[in-house]
Design an enzyme around this catalytic site. Structure first.
Site, mmCIF file in Angstrom:
data_model
loop_
_atom_site.group_PDB
_atom_site.id
_atom_site.type_symbol
_atom_site.label_atom_id
_atom_site.label_comp_id
_atom_site.label_asym_id
_atom_site.label_seq_id
_atom_site.Cartn_x
_atom_site.Cartn_y
_atom_site.Cartn_z
ATOM 1 N N TYR A 129 -50.669 -1.945 16.537
ATOM 2 C CA TYR A 129 -50.537 -3.388 16.370
ATOM 3 C C TYR A 129 -49.166 -3.834 16.849
ATOM 4 O O TYR A 129 -48.144 -3.255 16.454
ATOM 5 C CB TYR A 129 -50.730 -3.798 14.910
ATOM 6 C CG TYR A 129 -50.742 -5.300 14.759
ATOM 7 C CD1 TYR A 129 -51.894 -6.023 15.043
ATOM 8 C CD2 TYR A 129 -49.603 -6.002 14.398
ATOM 9 C CE1 TYR A 129 -51.911 -7.405 14.951
ATOM 10 C CE2 TYR A 129 -49.608 -7.376 14.295
ATOM 11 C CZ TYR A 129 -50.771 -8.079 14.584
ATOM 12 O OH TYR A 129 -50.788 -9.449 14.508
ATOM 13 N N GLN A 191 -57.094 -9.387 10.636
ATOM 14 C CA GLN A 191 -58.396 -9.171 11.276
ATOM 15 C C GLN A 191 -58.323 -8.095 12.360
ATOM 16 O O GLN A 191 -59.294 -7.366 12.583
ATOM 17 C CB GLN A 191 -58.943 -10.486 11.843
ATOM 18 C CG GLN A 191 -58.090 -11.154 12.897
ATOM 19 C CD GLN A 191 -57.060 -12.111 12.325
ATOM 20 O OE1 GLN A 191 -56.631 -11.962 11.196
ATOM 21 N NE2 GLN A 191 -56.686 -13.110 13.105
ATOM 22 N N ASN A 214 -46.711 -8.834 9.900
ATOM 23 C CA ASN A 214 -46.342 -9.704 8.790
ATOM 24 C C ASN A 214 -46.966 -9.199 7.488
ATOM 25 O O ASN A 214 -47.598 -8.136 7.441
ATOM 26 C CB ASN A 214 -46.732 -11.158 9.078
ATOM 27 C CG ASN A 214 -48.244 -11.343 9.202
ATOM 28 O OD1 ASN A 214 -49.048 -10.517 8.748
ATOM 29 N ND2 ASN A 214 -48.638 -12.439 9.813
ATOM 30 N N SER A 237 -38.829 -7.730 8.378
ATOM 31 C CA SER A 237 -37.604 -6.976 8.619
ATOM 32 C C SER A 237 -36.610 -7.069 7.460
ATOM 33 O O SER A 237 -36.557 -8.063 6.733
ATOM 34 C CB SER A 237 -36.946 -7.468 9.906
ATOM 35 O OG SER A 237 -35.868 -6.621 10.258
ATOM 36 N N GLN A 259 -31.394 -9.885 11.825
ATOM 37 C CA GLN A 259 -32.633 -9.420 11.199
ATOM 38 C C GLN A 259 -33.345 -10.522 10.428
ATOM 39 O O GLN A 259 -34.534 -10.419 10.130
ATOM 40 C CB GLN A 259 -32.339 -8.234 10.279
ATOM 41 C CG GLN A 259 -31.813 -7.004 11.005
ATOM 42 C CD GLN A 259 -32.690 -6.584 12.161
ATOM 43 O OE1 GLN A 259 -33.888 -6.349 12.017
ATOM 44 N NE2 GLN A 259 -32.100 -6.485 13.360
ATOM 45 N N HIS A 262 -36.522 -13.168 12.462
ATOM 46 C CA HIS A 262 -37.868 -12.846 12.931
ATOM 47 C C HIS A 262 -38.871 -13.962 12.658
ATOM 48 O O HIS A 262 -39.821 -14.126 13.411
ATOM 49 C CB HIS A 262 -38.337 -11.528 12.317
ATOM 50 C CG HIS A 262 -37.727 -10.330 12.972
ATOM 51 N ND1 HIS A 262 -38.199 -9.787 14.128
ATOM 52 C CD2 HIS A 262 -36.640 -9.593 12.630
ATOM 53 C CE1 HIS A 262 -37.448 -8.751 14.479
ATOM 54 N NE2 HIS A 262 -36.497 -8.610 13.591
ATOM 55 N N GLU A 328 -34.942 -1.093 5.060
ATOM 56 C CA GLU A 328 -35.460 -0.682 6.362
ATOM 57 C C GLU A 328 -34.318 -0.208 7.264
ATOM 58 O O GLU A 328 -34.354 0.879 7.828
ATOM 59 C CB GLU A 328 -36.193 -1.854 7.013
ATOM 60 C CG GLU A 328 -36.729 -1.533 8.398
ATOM 61 C CD GLU A 328 -37.287 -2.757 9.100
ATOM 62 O OE1 GLU A 328 -38.070 -2.579 10.051
ATOM 63 O OE2 GLU A 328 -36.937 -3.890 8.708
ATOM 64 N N HIS A 329 -33.310 -1.055 7.435
ATOM 65 C CA HIS A 329 -32.119 -0.708 8.212
ATOM 66 C C HIS A 329 -30.916 -0.708 7.287
ATOM 67 O O HIS A 329 -30.767 -1.619 6.472
ATOM 68 C CB HIS A 329 -31.862 -1.725 9.327
ATOM 69 C CG HIS A 329 -33.048 -2.011 10.193
ATOM 70 N ND1 HIS A 329 -33.847 -3.130 10.023
ATOM 71 C CD2 HIS A 329 -33.568 -1.321 11.243
ATOM 72 C CE1 HIS A 329 -34.810 -3.119 10.940
ATOM 73 N NE2 HIS A 329 -34.666 -2.036 11.682
ATOM 74 N N ASP A 362 -33.406 -1.649 17.214
ATOM 75 C CA ASP A 362 -34.518 -2.543 17.533
ATOM 76 C C ASP A 362 -34.980 -2.363 18.971
ATOM 77 O O ASP A 362 -36.178 -2.486 19.263
ATOM 78 C CB ASP A 362 -34.092 -4.002 17.340
ATOM 79 C CG ASP A 362 -33.950 -4.397 15.882
ATOM 80 O OD1 ASP A 362 -34.508 -3.697 15.021
ATOM 81 O OD2 ASP A 362 -33.275 -5.410 15.620
ATOM 82 N N GLU A 416 -60.427 33.211 -11.914
ATOM 83 C CA GLU A 416 -60.992 31.874 -11.800
ATOM 84 C C GLU A 416 -62.488 31.836 -12.091
ATOM 85 O O GLU A 416 -63.093 30.760 -12.124
ATOM 86 C CB GLU A 416 -60.726 31.302 -10.400
ATOM 87 C CG GLU A 416 -59.240 31.066 -10.130
ATOM 88 C CD GLU A 416 -58.950 30.415 -8.777
ATOM 89 O OE1 GLU A 416 -57.814 29.960 -8.582
ATOM 90 O OE2 GLU A 416 -59.872 30.341 -7.940
ATOM 91 N N HIS A 421 -66.607 34.276 -4.430
ATOM 92 C CA HIS A 421 -65.413 34.342 -3.586
ATOM 93 C C HIS A 421 -65.081 35.808 -3.270
ATOM 94 O O HIS A 421 -64.868 36.178 -2.116
ATOM 95 C CB HIS A 421 -64.218 33.690 -4.293
ATOM 96 C CG HIS A 421 -64.175 32.202 -4.162
ATOM 97 N ND1 HIS A 421 -65.202 31.392 -4.560
ATOM 98 C CD2 HIS A 421 -63.201 31.374 -3.670
ATOM 99 C CE1 HIS A 421 -64.877 30.126 -4.334
ATOM 100 N NE2 HIS A 421 -63.661 30.090 -3.794
#
Length: 430
Positions: A129, A191, A214, A237, A259, A262, A328-329, A362, A416, A421
């Protein structure tokens, strides 16, 4: 903006507000996103066309959702040499970094003399995306698609919003094509994530979804975990600047504003400093510099709602707050920034010293700018090439190695209560 000092009586309460969860867990955003996701699951292309008209203003037919080869060629012809040069340089750095960090097959001998190891195969069809609403994020195409290409993914599917005329920004188209996208669709928002996960008549489903977006895009990714694999949760961001008294308020403010621009209004910026002088200087510079910026109104929203200037008594306290916020940064403007950064363990990316502004991450440094936000950095790391690879363990025993392992197999199976097994191994020697 909010100013918080550790000597304030309500410091802990206000710090908790600064650390509060972002839109990643907003119940109203979740409700709206779930409606979109369910509609795409149930109605496929019809829902995509409906939401494209509602949110992007473009009336399309299903056969117009995919960007054509001719459109991609036209975008390439429109790309001037300045753009081509920039794209080449970014691709060179991002590709080199990805090649260095790609995981490779390996083998070893275990205690029985058997060969064990791992092999790494590229996902065969991935979805990426790329935000393109208020700003066509050309850089995101260059920070995600090349990783898929280096990993060897044969099908790299891009979704990005279109404008009211149904067109995708030509520079973004050129960058995505140059980076290696095999399919591009003019579909945005939650979507698009749902279409990549469930598939429609036009867009075949993918194995894994990558890329920032977003609050609705990130929420869709969170809701669809399990239906499809996802990379991480990179939302609006964020930047945190950790500063001592050596920091230049002018530079700190500029990096915070970068930042904040955006445009979603959900961006978050923090200053954590040991210096009252620096805090006051940054406050003045934020108010001054924003007046000359093109996106002043968008940035003002972030300054009013999601900006915190925090003063603490020492760097140890500052580092604890950074790890709590998991930004994030994270820029470190201190003496010996590398030493200070050793204690920071939750940031998506670190930028050390006054000559390393976040904008380098970036756009051009090499590591991907797709990073966790909203506190997700406590448990998520940023995007890396190995996330485009699927790991498989490999086990190869021969008769001698199996005989050595048999006593342990028998004991474990007995403990077990799983006699079949043990039988499956014993049978080979009868």
């Amino acid at each position: 903006m909010q100013i918080i000092r550790d000597r304030d009586r309500d410091f802990e309460l206000r710090l908790a507000e600064a650390c509060a969860a972002s839109s990643l867990f907003d119940p109203e955003i979740e409700r709206r996103t779930r409606e979109i996701v369910d509609a795409v699951r149930d109605r496929g292309d019809a829902a995509l066309l409906e939401y494209t008209e509602r949110f992007d203003g473009a009336r399309l037919r299903a056969d117009q959702l995919e960007v054509t080869r001719a459109e991609r060629m036209t975008a390439a012809l429109k790309a001037d040499e300045t753009l081509r040069t920039a794209v080449r340089e970014v691709l060179r750095n991002v590709t080199a970094f990805a090649r260095r960090s790609r995981r490779r097959n390996w083998q070893m001998r275990n205690s029985h003399g058997a060969v064990v190891g791992e092999k790494f195969d590229p996902f065969q069809r991935v979805g990426i995306y790329i935000p393109g609403g208020k700003a066509p994020l050309i850089s995101t195409a260059l920070m995600t698609i090349p990783l898929a290409k280096v990993a060897g993914c044969p099908e790299i599917v891009v979704c990005t919003p279109c404008n009211r005329e149904g067109a995708v920004d030509p520079a973004l188209l050129y960058a995505a094509s140059a980076a290696g996208a095999t399919e591009i669709y003019r579909v945005g928002g939650a979507q698009a994530i749902a279409a990549l996960a469930y598939g429609t008549a036009t867009i075949r489903p993918v194995q894994k979804i990558f890329g920032p977006g977003n609050a609705y895009v990130v929420m869709a990714k969170r809701l669809l975990v399990g239906q499809v694999s996802i990379d991480l949760l990179p939302g609006p961001s964020e930047v945190l600047v950790l500063a001592d008294d050596t920091a230049d308020p002018r530079l700190v403010a500029a990096d915070m504003l970068a930042q904040a621009e955006h445009g979603s209004g959900e961006e978050r910026v923090w200053l954590v400093t040991t210096s009252g002088r620096v805090l006051r200087g940054v406050e003045r510079q934020l108010r001054k510099q924003v007046q000359s910026l093109e996106r002043r109104s968008l940035i003002q929203t972030v300054l009013e709602r999601n900006t915190w200037l925090i003063q603490v008594r020492d760097l140890e306290t500052a580092v604890r707050i950074v790890n709590r916020l998991a930004p994030e940064h994270c820029e470190v403007h201190t003496r010996q920034p590398a030493r200070v950064a050793e204690g920071i363990r939750t940031a998506g990316a670190l930028f050390l010293g006054p000559w390393s502004p976040t904008v380098l991450g970036d756009y051009v440094a090499g590591p991907s700018h797709t990073l966790p936000t909203g506190g997700a950095g406590i448990s998520f790391a940023g995007l890396t090439v190995d996330q485009f690879q699927r790991r498989t363990s490999v086990v190869t025993y021969d008769r001698t190695a199996l005989r050595k392992a048999l006593p342990v197999v028998r004991e474990m199976a007995r403990r077990e209560g799983l006699s079949a097994h043990a039988r499956s191994a014993e049978l080979r020697f009868e």
